[in-house]
Design an enzyme around this catalytic site. Structure first.
Site, PDB file in Angstrom:
ATOM      1  N   ASP A 146      79.404 -44.847  23.132  1.00 32.11           N
ATOM      2  CA  ASP A 146      80.406 -43.889  23.603  1.00 32.11           C
ATOM      3  C   ASP A 146      81.203 -43.213  22.488  1.00 32.11           C
ATOM      4  O   ASP A 146      82.023 -42.335  22.781  1.00 32.11           O
ATOM      5  CB  ASP A 146      81.362 -44.580  24.580  1.00 32.11           C
ATOM      6  CG  ASP A 146      80.659 -44.962  25.878  1.00 32.11           C
ATOM      7  OD1 ASP A 146      79.935 -44.115  26.416  1.00 32.11           O
ATOM      8  OD2 ASP A 146      80.823 -46.108  26.339  1.00 32.11           O
ATOM      9  N   ASP A 192      73.111 -41.697  30.354  1.00 30.79           N
ATOM     10  CA  ASP A 192      74.375 -41.114  29.875  1.00 30.79           C
ATOM     11  C   ASP A 192      74.335 -40.851  28.365  1.00 30.79           C
ATOM     12  O   ASP A 192      74.986 -39.947  27.845  1.00 30.79           O
ATOM     13  CB  ASP A 192      75.565 -42.048  30.135  1.00 30.79           C
ATOM     14  CG  ASP A 192      75.503 -42.832  31.437  1.00 30.79           C
ATOM     15  OD1 ASP A 192      74.399 -43.096  31.928  1.00 30.79           O
ATOM     16  OD2 ASP A 192      76.568 -43.199  31.945  1.00 30.79           O
TER      17      ASP A 192
HETATM   18  N1  GLY Z   1      79.139 -43.029  30.932  1.00 35.55           N
HETATM   19  C1  GLY Z   1      79.745 -43.854  31.895  1.00 35.55           C
HETATM   20  C2  GLY Z   1      79.814 -43.263  33.235  1.00 35.55           C
HETATM   21  O1  GLY Z   1      79.325 -42.176  33.472  1.00 35.55           O
HETATM   22  O2  GLY Z   1      80.398 -43.913  34.089  1.00 35.55           O
END
Ligand code: GLY
Length: 417
Positions: A134, A194
């Site tokens: 992240d 993601d």
């Molecule tokens: N990247 C984490 C979510 O979309 O919850």
């Protein structure tokens, strides 16, 4: 900025929403039950000032999180109704500074710039936070937007270090970046769809430094994701777990979706956005084709509601009595604006993005002054984990504002990104 002061609508030349467009950003707002309140970009600004005020009050009451780290930015509303303010290590911490940057872009008001600079600087140490993938979300939404808008050279080394931190999670064996380190008893090397979003930081880093390593890793990660996450109908699984020794796929799971075989809405949105952006950065047609196919899966899905705001999972068992995920809709809208500039059916895609924004503004916006000042209500963070269901989320607001910026740029014949 205080609430008595009206938001300046003076604009820089390269900015920002024209007066004509402003009148188009007048929405009726309220929950699905609706009320007749109207908002426009000024009212969005007023709403965000309420949020900022509430953040400061919450921090004054409770300055540190459970790890003893300084709370900085609002994320959502807790189950007990309180405002959740999180520290820099939270995966969503970059979105609030990003919201401030987009408000600066949309209004030209230097007071938003001041806030953006202040919140961005609070995240500086996160350039070394390699505890998950992240770092791209945290740093590119904050420092990346800052660099784009004010060209402050002090942001460059922070972003380069962030890219170094991200590529330290890359495995030559798996040919992907590892997304998460938790759940080690189940996963060896989990990669989530993601993770596509964080490649933008890497493409930027190669452009900036001239070192191809970041770009090479980004391209390889995208290829591996394209190969292993996507099903024949161009839906994506959420998590692919790899064997660290052989690089083989061990299992395909969900973490936030309804089931391993289902199509979690935000995951589909991240993929659409990620492959569109990867095409922009590579001009490799296979990534464009992937984005087009994902858009086709989403927009032609029989369970996509007429207002184009998806249920939290396309296969959630209780549809039509399941929660919508406004965050997924906002990400899809922003991605479609960009994709519309690359494809033959661009006009159709742009129209869909416009429809999503209209839905979000007219049905899913918070009533003025409510929801602590978040712009949009009705997102789902993790229904599978029974957390953040039907709540505002900072990333829904971020991608909503980004989509407004992109809509405006298209209206003014400017490059969308
Ligand atoms: N990247 C984490 C979510 O979309 O919850």
């Amino acid at each position: 900025m205080n609430q008595e002061k009206s938001i300046s609508l003076k604009r820089k030349p390269s900015v920002i929403i024209s007066s004509i467009m402003l009148s188009l950003f007048i929405f009726s707002c309220g929950g699905p039950s609706g009320n007749s309140t109207k908002i426009d970009i000024e009212e969005i600004g007023q709403q965000l000032l309420v949020l900022d005020d509430n953040v400061q009050k919450e921090i004054a009451k409770s300055p540190l999180d459970a790890r003893g780290e300084e709370k900085i930015v609002p994320r959502t509303i807790n189950d007990d109704g309180s405002l959740r303010v999180v520290a820099g290590h939270d995966w969503t911490s970059g979105f609030y500074p990003g919201i401030m940057w987009y408000m600066y872009e949309l209004t030209g008001d230097p007071e938003w710039k001041g806030k953006a600079v202040r919140y961005t600087s609070k995240l500086t140490k996160e350039m070394y936070n390699g505890s998950n993938h992240d770092v791209g979300f945290r740093m590119y939404c904050s420092f990346g937007n800052g660099l784009r808008l004010i060209e402050d050279e002090i942001y460059v080394p922070v972003l380069v270090q962030s890219a170094k931190t991200l590529i330290a999670r890359y495995s030559e064996t798996v040919r992907s970046i590892k997304s998460w380190d938790f759940n080690e008893e189940v996963w060896q090397f989990p990669v989530i769809v993601d993770n596509m979003m964080n490649l933008e930081l890497l493409f930027w880093a190669s452009e900036e430094t001239g070192d191809p390593i970041y770009r090479d890793i980004a391209i390889q990660h995208a290829l591996t994701t394209k190969k292993n996450h996507y099903r024949s109908d161009y839906s994506s699984v959420h998590v692919v777990d790899y064997d660290t020794i052989t690089g083989a796929v061990r299992q395909k799971n969900t973490h936030q979706g309804y089931a391993d075989e289902s199509s979690w809405a935000r995951g589909q949105a991240w993929g659409l956005y990620g492959f569109t952006m990867t095409y922009r950065c590579t001009k490799d047609k296979q990534f464009l084709e992937q984005a087009e196919k994902i858009a086709g899966f989403l927009l032609n899905h029989p369970r996509l509601p007429e207002d184009l705001v998806p249920y939290w999972d396309f296969d959630a068992p209780g549809i039509p009595n399941e929660e919508r995920d406004v965050s997924a809709a906002a990400i899809i809208a922003s991605a479609l604006y960009e994709l519309s500039t690359y494809t033959e059916n661009g006009g159709e895609l742009k129209e869909k993005a416009d429809q999503i924004l209209e839905s979000l503004g007219s049905v899913y916006a918070s009533p003025a002054g409510e929801n602590y000042g978040f712009i949009l209500a009705h997102s789902v963070g993790n229904k599978h984990g029974n957390s953040e269901v039907d709540v505002p989320l900072n990333y829904a607001d971020y991608y909503f504002l980004e989509a407004l910026v992109r809509q405006e740029r298209l209206a003014n014949n400017k490059p969308v990104v």
